[in-house]
Motif scaffolding. Structure first.
Motif, PDB file in Angstrom:
ATOM      1  N   GLU A   4       0.836  -1.206   0.000  1.00  0.00           N
ATOM      2  CA  GLU A   4       0.000   0.000   0.000  1.00  0.00           C
ATOM      3  C   GLU A   4       0.869   1.253   0.000  1.00  0.00           C
ATOM      4  N   LEU A   5       1.969   1.207   0.769  1.00  0.00           N
ATOM      5  CA  LEU A   5       2.894   2.347   0.800  1.00  0.00           C
ATOM      6  C   LEU A   5       3.528   2.571  -0.573  1.00  0.00           C
ATOM      7  N   ILE A   6       3.938   1.463  -1.227  1.00  0.00           N
ATOM      8  CA  ILE A   6       4.550   1.564  -2.556  1.00  0.00           C
ATOM      9  C   ILE A   6       3.565   2.143  -3.562  1.00  0.00           C
ATOM     10  N   ASP A   7       2.296   1.716  -3.476  1.00  0.00           N
ATOM     11  CA  ASP A   7       1.270   2.255  -4.381  1.00  0.00           C
ATOM     12  C   ASP A   7       1.136   3.768  -4.219  1.00  0.00           C
ATOM     13  N   GLU A   8       1.155   4.224  -2.966  1.00  0.00           N
ATOM     14  CA  GLU A   8       1.050   5.670  -2.712  1.00  0.00           C
ATOM     15  C   GLU A   8       2.255   6.405  -3.291  1.00  0.00           C
ATOM     16  N   TRP A   9       3.437   5.864  -3.093  1.00  0.00           N
ATOM     17  CA  TRP A   9       4.651   6.489  -3.623  1.00  0.00           C
ATOM     18  C   TRP A   9       4.621   6.534  -5.156  1.00  0.00           C
ATOM     19  N   ASN A  10       4.180   5.444  -5.763  1.00  0.00           N
ATOM     20  CA  ASN A  10       4.123   5.413  -7.228  1.00  0.00           C
ATOM     21  C   ASN A  10       3.137   6.435  -7.789  1.00  0.00           C
ATOM     22  N   GLN A  11       2.042   6.677  -7.054  1.00  0.00           N
ATOM     23  CA  GLN A  11       1.105   7.724  -7.476  1.00  0.00           C
ATOM     24  C   GLN A  11       1.769   9.101  -7.407  1.00  0.00           C
ATOM     25  N   ILE A  12       2.585   9.294  -6.363  1.00  0.00           N
ATOM     26  CA  ILE A  12       3.330  10.562  -6.250  1.00  0.00           C
ATOM     27  C   ILE A  12       4.311  10.711  -7.410  1.00  0.00           C
ATOM     28  N   ILE A  13       4.983   9.598  -7.760  1.00  0.00           N
ATOM     29  CA  ILE A  13       5.922   9.621  -8.886  1.00  0.00           C
ATOM     30  C   ILE A  13       5.195   9.962 -10.186  1.00  0.00           C
ATOM     31  N   ASP A  14       4.007   9.345 -10.388  1.00  0.00           N
ATOM     32  CA  ASP A  14       3.220   9.633 -11.588  1.00  0.00           C
ATOM     33  C   ASP A  14       2.880  11.118 -11.677  1.00  0.00           C
ATOM     34  N   ALA A  15       2.440  11.692 -10.555  1.00  0.00           N
ATOM     35  CA  ALA A  15       2.084  13.112 -10.530  1.00  0.00           C
ATOM     36  C   ALA A  15       3.306  13.980 -10.808  1.00  0.00           C
ATOM     37  N   PHE A  16       4.445  13.590 -10.239  1.00  0.00           N
ATOM     38  CA  PHE A  16       5.678  14.336 -10.461  1.00  0.00           C
ATOM     39  C   PHE A  16       6.079  14.306 -11.933  1.00  0.00           C
ATOM     40  N   GLU A  17       6.001  13.117 -12.535  1.00  0.00           N
ATOM     41  CA  GLU A  17       6.389  12.987 -13.940  1.00  0.00           C
ATOM     42  C   GLU A  17       5.467  13.795 -14.840  1.00  0.00           C
ATOM     43  N   GLU A  18       4.166  13.801 -14.508  1.00  0.00           N
ATOM     44  CA  GLU A  18       3.212  14.573 -15.307  1.00  0.00           C
ATOM     45  C   GLU A  18       3.521  16.062 -15.231  1.00  0.00           C
ATOM     46  N   LYS A  19       3.800  16.549 -14.025  1.00  0.00           N
ATOM     47  CA  LYS A  19       4.136  17.969 -13.871  1.00  0.00           C
ATOM     48  C   LYS A  19       5.465  18.291 -14.553  1.00  0.00           C
ATOM     49  N   ASN A  20       6.408  17.361 -14.482  1.00  0.00           N
ATOM     50  CA  ASN A  20       7.698  17.548 -15.131  1.00  0.00           C
ATOM     51  C   ASN A  20       7.526  17.630 -16.646  1.00  0.00           C
ATOM     52  N   LEU A  21       6.653  16.765 -17.188  1.00  0.00           N
ATOM     53  CA  LEU A  21       6.380  16.780 -18.622  1.00  0.00           C
ATOM     54  C   LEU A  21       5.722  18.085 -19.036  1.00  0.00           C
ATOM     55  N   GLN A  22       4.757  18.552 -18.242  1.00  0.00           N
ATOM     56  CA  GLN A  22       4.086  19.824 -18.533  1.00  0.00           C
ATOM     57  C   GLN A  22       5.078  20.983 -18.492  1.00  0.00           C
ATOM     58  N   ALA A  23       5.975  20.943 -17.507  1.00  0.00           N
ATOM     59  CA  ALA A  23       6.980  22.005 -17.389  1.00  0.00           C
ATOM     60  C   ALA A  23       7.891  22.040 -18.615  1.00  0.00           C
ATOM     61  N   LYS A  24       8.268  20.849 -19.110  1.00  0.00           N
ATOM     62  CA  LYS A  24       9.116  20.780 -20.297  1.00  0.00           C
ATOM     63  C   LYS A  24       8.385  21.303 -21.525  1.00  0.00           C
ATOM     64  N   LYS A  25       7.081  20.976 -21.633  1.00  0.00           N
ATOM     65  CA  LYS A  25       6.292  21.478 -22.761  1.00  0.00           C
ATOM     66  C   LYS A  25       6.198  22.991 -22.719  1.00  0.00           C
ATOM     67  N   ILE A  26       5.961  23.531 -21.527  1.00  0.00           N
ATOM     68  CA  ILE A  26       5.882  24.991 -21.379  1.00  0.00           C
ATOM     69  C   ILE A  26       7.216  25.630 -21.741  1.00  0.00           C
ATOM     70  N   GLU A  27       8.310  24.991 -21.300  1.00  0.00           N
ATOM     71  CA  GLU A  27       9.645  25.510 -21.609  1.00  0.00           C
ATOM     72  C   GLU A  27       9.893  25.531 -23.119  1.00  0.00           C
ATOM     73  N   GLU A  28       9.486  24.435 -23.806  1.00  0.00           N
ATOM     74  CA  GLU A  28       9.648  24.384 -25.260  1.00  0.00           C
ATOM     75  C   GLU A  28       8.780  25.431 -25.940  1.00  0.00           C
ATOM     76  N   ASN A  29       7.544  25.609 -25.437  1.00  0.00           N
ATOM     77  CA  ASN A  29       6.651  26.615 -26.017  1.00  0.00           C
ATOM     78  C   ASN A  29       7.215  28.016 -25.844  1.00  0.00           C
ATOM     79  N   VAL A  30       7.803  28.269 -24.673  1.00  0.00           N
ATOM     80  CA  VAL A  30       8.412  29.581 -24.433  1.00  0.00           C
ATOM     81  C   VAL A  30       9.567  29.822 -25.404  1.00  0.00           C
ATOM     82  N   LYS A  31      10.399  28.778 -25.607  1.00  0.00           N
ATOM     83  CA  LYS A  31      11.517  28.902 -26.548  1.00  0.00           C
ATOM     84  C   LYS A  31      11.016  29.193 -27.955  1.00  0.00           C
TER      85      LYS A  31
END
Length: 300
Positions: A55-82
């Motif tokens: 159960e703890l691992i599942d919670e951590w993996n959900q946090i990782i998923d959210a982090f990766e999604e935000k990281n991907l969005q940040a990269k897209k925004i960075e590319e759009n700004v460029k």
């Protein structure tokens, strides 16, 4: 007998604690590596099947998923700004160079007629610069989710007619005939009035730049949408690529020497329409460039 049971339970507990401690050490190492691995699909896993740990691992993996999604969005925004910075530098350079050249010509002549002509050209270039910066500002706010939306009931035909007629002199100067439907019913849609105004303005400006001699407007109902259709005839030498008209910085004149278009107008319009829960499409049919904008009907 009870002694053997106690020994067995003690051994089982020791084995359990051994495997548990081993898994915790493994998790500790994986967590340390998360900052460098999380953006590459990293997930935590267990070989030891303990319910609480799973159960703890599942919670951590959900946090990782959210982090990766935000990281991907940040990269897209960075590319759009460029991309925006590159496009902005290209698109602003031409009118700025034009203004600089005509200022020099203005300073070098005393002929009043020539001075008046140069001033008119400079004023036109300044207006175009303001329009471009407005487009880039709106686009930046949309792509970073900072542009707020205020949906309300809007009479689409009334707004369309008002905006198109405000460009009457420019349309007449370009010898472009404007045709409205003979019978216009009051069609109420749900939209943001300011966003919709910007969309229609961009469409009119696109017609002024690229239409040959005629623009036609009509409407139709389609399921839960009012379809606002605008079409204009295209010039014989037109090289417009319909599959690219909604791409960022696309212009019919790809040499970037076109001082009249930034390639942002229709791209921005599509983004605004989608933000209002609508959709926008384009096609070319028998030398006509056709835009179809689906906007939600007000059912109240």
């Amino acid at each position: 007998m009870w002694g053997w049971i106690f020994v067995f339970l003690a051994l089982a507990l020791l084995v359990y604690l051994y495997f548990l401690k081993r898994e915790l050490r493994k998790l500790k190492e994986e967590v340390k590596e998360m900052p460098t691995r999380a953006s590459f699909g990293s997930r935590l896993s267990l070989a030891f099947r303990d319910k609480a740990l799973m159960e703890l691992i599942d919670e951590w993996n959900q946090i990782i998923d959210a982090f990766e999604e935000k990281n991907l969005q940040a990269k897209k925004i960075e590319e759009n700004v460029k991309l925006s910075i590159v496009g902005l530098s290209h698109d602003l350079r031409t009118p700025l160079t034009s203004i600089k050249g005509y200022v020099q010509l203005l300073d070098a002549t005393t002929d009043q007629a020539e001075r008046a002509r140069y001033l008119s050209i400079i004023e036109s270039s300044v207006k175009r610069l303001i329009e471009m910066t407005d487009h880039f500002y709106d686009l930046a706010r949309i792509e970073t989710n900072q542009k707020e939306i205020s949906l309300t009931s809007v009479s689409l035909p009334s707004l369309v007619e008002e905006i198109f007629l405000s460009y009457y002199e420019q349309l007449e100067e370009k010898n472009i005939e404007l045709h409205f439907p003979e019978q216009i019913m009051d069609r109420q849609i749900i939209a943001d009035p300011l966003m919709l105004t910007r969309v229609i303005q961009n469409i009119v400006q696109n017609i002024i730049r690229y239409a040959k001699s005629k623009a036609v407007i009509h409407y139709r109902n389609e399921d839960d949408y009012i379809v606002f259709i605008v079409k204009n005839d295209i010039k014989p030498d037109s090289k417009v690529a319909v599959e690219k008209v909604f791409m960022r910085f696309y212009t019919e004149i790809t040499s970037r020497t076109n001082t009249e278009a930034s390639g942002i107008g229709l791209y921005l319009s599509k983004k605004l329409v989608e933000k209002m829960e609508g959709k926008m499409d384009a096609e070319i049919n028998n030398d006509w460039f056709i835009l179809q904008i689906h906007l939600p009907i007000n059912r109240m």
